[in-house]
Enzyme design. Sequence first.
Site, PDB file in Angstrom:
ATOM      1  N   HIS A 159      76.981 -37.140  21.722  1.00 56.24           N
ATOM      2  CA  HIS A 159      76.172 -36.413  20.730  1.00 56.24           C
ATOM      3  C   HIS A 159      75.953 -37.316  19.524  1.00 56.24           C
ATOM      4  O   HIS A 159      76.847 -38.086  19.148  1.00 56.24           O
ATOM      5  CB  HIS A 159      76.891 -35.112  20.326  1.00 56.24           C
ATOM      6  N   TYR A 211      76.120 -34.467  26.521  1.00 60.08           N
ATOM      7  CA  TYR A 211      75.319 -35.604  26.051  1.00 60.08           C
ATOM      8  C   TYR A 211      75.765 -36.890  26.750  1.00 60.08           C
ATOM      9  O   TYR A 211      76.792 -37.470  26.378  1.00 60.08           O
ATOM     10  CB  TYR A 211      75.477 -35.720  24.520  1.00 60.08           C
ATOM     11  N   GLY A 223      73.468 -25.634  17.657  1.00 62.35           N
ATOM     12  CA  GLY A 223      72.195 -25.804  16.960  1.00 62.35           C
ATOM     13  C   GLY A 223      72.291 -26.982  16.009  1.00 62.35           C
ATOM     14  O   GLY A 223      73.386 -27.371  15.598  1.00 62.35           O
ATOM     15  N   GLU A 266      63.149 -25.652  32.032  1.00 65.24           N
ATOM     16  CA  GLU A 266      63.323 -25.170  30.657  1.00 65.24           C
ATOM     17  C   GLU A 266      61.956 -24.974  30.007  1.00 65.24           C
ATOM     18  O   GLU A 266      61.077 -25.820  30.148  1.00 65.24           O
ATOM     19  CB  GLU A 266      64.141 -26.184  29.847  1.00 65.24           C
ATOM     20  N   LYS A 307      84.642 -26.579  25.245  1.00 64.27           N
ATOM     21  CA  LYS A 307      83.716 -25.513  25.666  1.00 64.27           C
ATOM     22  C   LYS A 307      84.135 -24.969  27.032  1.00 64.27           C
ATOM     23  O   LYS A 307      84.054 -23.779  27.289  1.00 64.27           O
ATOM     24  CB  LYS A 307      82.273 -26.033  25.770  1.00 64.27           C
ATOM     25  N   THR A 362      64.453 -21.699  25.320  1.00 65.83           N
ATOM     26  CA  THR A 362      65.098 -22.193  24.097  1.00 65.83           C
ATOM     27  C   THR A 362      65.103 -21.119  23.003  1.00 65.83           C
ATOM     28  O   THR A 362      64.389 -20.113  23.082  1.00 65.83           O
ATOM     29  CB  THR A 362      64.411 -23.475  23.566  1.00 65.83           C
ATOM     30  N   GLN A 405      71.705 -33.404  27.910  1.00 64.95           N
ATOM     31  CA  GLN A 405      70.598 -33.913  27.101  1.00 64.95           C
ATOM     32  C   GLN A 405      69.766 -34.861  27.969  1.00 64.95           C
ATOM     33  O   GLN A 405      70.284 -35.424  28.943  1.00 64.95           O
ATOM     34  CB  GLN A 405      71.219 -34.671  25.916  1.00 64.95           C
TER      35      GLN A 405
HETATM   36  P1  FAD Z   1      78.755 -28.707  19.772  1.00 65.72           P
HETATM   37  O1  FAD Z   1      79.247 -28.661  21.159  1.00 65.72           O
HETATM   38  O2  FAD Z   1      79.384 -27.782  18.783  1.00 65.72           O
HETATM   39  O3  FAD Z   1      78.888 -30.225  19.263  1.00 65.72           O
HETATM   40  C1  FAD Z   1      78.290 -30.630  18.041  1.00 65.72           C
HETATM   41  C2  FAD Z   1      79.050 -31.828  17.483  1.00 65.72           C
HETATM   42  O4  FAD Z   1      80.348 -31.402  17.037  1.00 65.72           O
HETATM   43  C3  FAD Z   1      79.295 -32.926  18.521  1.00 65.72           C
HETATM   44  O5  FAD Z   1      79.214 -34.172  17.846  1.00 65.72           O
HETATM   45  C4  FAD Z   1      80.722 -32.662  18.996  1.00 65.72           C
HETATM   46  O6  FAD Z   1      81.363 -33.835  19.463  1.00 65.72           O
HETATM   47  C5  FAD Z   1      81.370 -32.119  17.719  1.00 65.72           C
HETATM   48  N1  FAD Z   1      82.430 -31.144  17.984  1.00 65.72           N
HETATM   49  C6  FAD Z   1      82.401 -30.124  18.865  1.00 65.72           C
HETATM   50  N2  FAD Z   1      83.547 -29.415  18.805  1.00 65.72           N
HETATM   51  C7  FAD Z   1      84.340 -30.004  17.858  1.00 65.72           C
HETATM   52  C8  FAD Z   1      85.615 -29.738  17.333  1.00 65.72           C
HETATM   53  N3  FAD Z   1      86.343 -28.703  17.785  1.00 65.72           N
HETATM   54  N4  FAD Z   1      86.110 -30.570  16.370  1.00 65.72           N
HETATM   55  C9  FAD Z   1      85.367 -31.617  15.914  1.00 65.72           C
HETATM   56  N5  FAD Z   1      84.128 -31.908  16.380  1.00 65.72           N
HETATM   57  C10 FAD Z   1      83.619 -31.110  17.340  1.00 65.72           C
HETATM   58  N6  FAD Z   1      68.907 -26.567  19.829  1.00 65.72           N
HETATM   59  C11 FAD Z   1      68.268 -25.439  19.416  1.00 65.72           C
HETATM   60  O7  FAD Z   1      68.149 -25.212  18.212  1.00 65.72           O
HETATM   61  N7  FAD Z   1      67.791 -24.518  20.307  1.00 65.72           N
HETATM   62  C12 FAD Z   1      67.898 -24.692  21.648  1.00 65.72           C
HETATM   63  O8  FAD Z   1      67.443 -23.851  22.426  1.00 65.72           O
HETATM   64  C13 FAD Z   1      68.547 -25.884  22.114  1.00 65.72           C
HETATM   65  N8  FAD Z   1      68.706 -26.102  23.451  1.00 65.72           N
HETATM   66  C14 FAD Z   1      69.377 -27.227  23.884  1.00 65.72           C
HETATM   67  C15 FAD Z   1      69.579 -27.410  25.260  1.00 65.72           C
HETATM   68  C16 FAD Z   1      70.260 -28.532  25.733  1.00 65.72           C
HETATM   69  C17 FAD Z   1      70.459 -28.704  27.221  1.00 65.72           C
HETATM   70  C18 FAD Z   1      70.744 -29.502  24.814  1.00 65.72           C
HETATM   71  C19 FAD Z   1      71.446 -30.735  25.303  1.00 65.72           C
HETATM   72  C20 FAD Z   1      70.558 -29.323  23.443  1.00 65.72           C
HETATM   73  C21 FAD Z   1      69.888 -28.182  22.958  1.00 65.72           C
HETATM   74  N9  FAD Z   1      69.695 -27.954  21.589  1.00 65.72           N
HETATM   75  C22 FAD Z   1      69.046 -26.811  21.155  1.00 65.72           C
HETATM   76  C23 FAD Z   1      70.149 -28.953  20.598  1.00 65.72           C
HETATM   77  C24 FAD Z   1      71.599 -28.663  20.105  1.00 65.72           C
HETATM   78  O9  FAD Z   1      71.614 -27.453  19.371  1.00 65.72           O
HETATM   79  C25 FAD Z   1      72.016 -29.848  19.226  1.00 65.72           C
HETATM   80  O10 FAD Z   1      72.171 -30.999  20.026  1.00 65.72           O
HETATM   81  C26 FAD Z   1      73.230 -29.622  18.339  1.00 65.72           C
HETATM   82  O11 FAD Z   1      73.264 -30.690  17.381  1.00 65.72           O
HETATM   83  C27 FAD Z   1      74.580 -29.616  19.059  1.00 65.72           C
HETATM   84  O12 FAD Z   1      74.730 -28.484  19.784  1.00 65.72           O
HETATM   85  P2  FAD Z   1      76.019 -28.317  20.767  1.00 65.72           P
HETATM   86  O13 FAD Z   1      75.965 -26.937  21.274  1.00 65.72           O
HETATM   87  O14 FAD Z   1      76.093 -29.426  21.717  1.00 65.72           O
HETATM   88  O15 FAD Z   1      77.200 -28.449  19.660  1.00 65.72           O
END
Ligand code: FAD
Length: 287
Positions: A149, A145, A110, A17, A165, A49, A176
């Site tokens: 998360h 995670y 994000g 990455e 997802k 990213t 993570q």
């Molecule tokens: P989600 O999968 O939407 O989850 C976010 C939260 O919402 C979690 O607590 C989950 O349990 C909860 N949730 C999900 N779906 C639901 C639902 N239907 N109902 C209720 N709760 C729900 N950030 C950046 O800005 N740019 C990047 O390039 C970037 N790259 C990353 C790469 C990796 C491998 C990882 C692990 C993280 C990265 N991040 C990046 C950080 C990421 O954007 C954050 O961790 C963000 O807070 C969560 O993103 P997610 O896509 O996991 O969200």
Amino acid sequence: MKISDIFKTKKPVFSLEIFPPKKNQGNIEQIYTTLDGLKDIRPDFISVTYGAGGNLADSSTADICRIIKDKYNITPLAHLTCVNNSKEDISSILKMLEEYGIENILALRGDINPDIEPKKDFRYASELVSYIKQSGNFGVSGACYPEGHIQSASLVDDILNVKKKIDAGAEHLVSQLFFDNKFFYNFREKAEIAGINVPIEAGIMPVVNKNQIERMVSMCGASLPPKFTKMCSRFADNPEALREAGIAYAIDQIIDLISNDVDGIHLYTMNNPYVAKKIFDAIETMR
Ligand code: FAD
């Protein structure tokens, strides 16, 4: 090539990455120095990213993915966040990725910035996964995670959300970072019970300086095992020793993961080819 196809032919998969150079630290050309240093590692793909600010004028993620594909002949994975983007914004980014021939997207929500009101079209990454799947022929990956998360009530709750997802069409997960492999094994076991049956790559971040440790832990809440904290305090005043110890720690984690049949290793390189190369040289015969 679709990333899901890479996993059909290879185990473990090795990926890297990188992040786009910061605007105030020069231009995108800097990325050539990073990529020149990383290409000899022969990664299966490289992910790039995306700034969660959702600034549409900033096409650096797509531009760098195009360079990875066209100049280095390596499969790119473009990160894309939705929290600050509308459906129209996402559609125009997807159009650009398609024009550039980029086939793989890591769909993310994000982090929510308290100073920016989130847009309303996408609340969770799973909604972005569905939207991308409806919009074109992209391979889609998602984040997971091992310790849950930071906003989720429990690990099980979070795993059930990760499953959304997969149900929406994600074909691969990247984890993570973590410093204790037992979290990854526990997550993998629970994910399997929850019906998550896609490849799960373990995200490994070699910690090579003190500031990085503090920043990472405050951002993602990863637990620090005693073996790790002892190493950090022992070498706190010797940057070179800390860097070499951080590399050795990451190698140790990776060997244990490979021994435990991991699907893939995703190395957070922090754009540091020296560190990435040392790690990959050490595990060359295990690939
Ligand atoms: P989600 O999968 O939407 O989850 C976010 C939260 O919402 C979690 O607590 C989950 O349990 C909860 N949730 C999900 N779906 C639901 C639902 N239907 N109902 C209720 N709760 C729900 N950030 C950046 O800005 N740019 C990047 O390039 C970037 N790259 C990353 C790469 C990796 C491998 C990882 C692990 C993280 C990265 N991040 C990046 C950080 C990421 O954007 C954050 O961790 C963000 O807070 C969560 O993103 P997610 O896509 O996991 O969200």
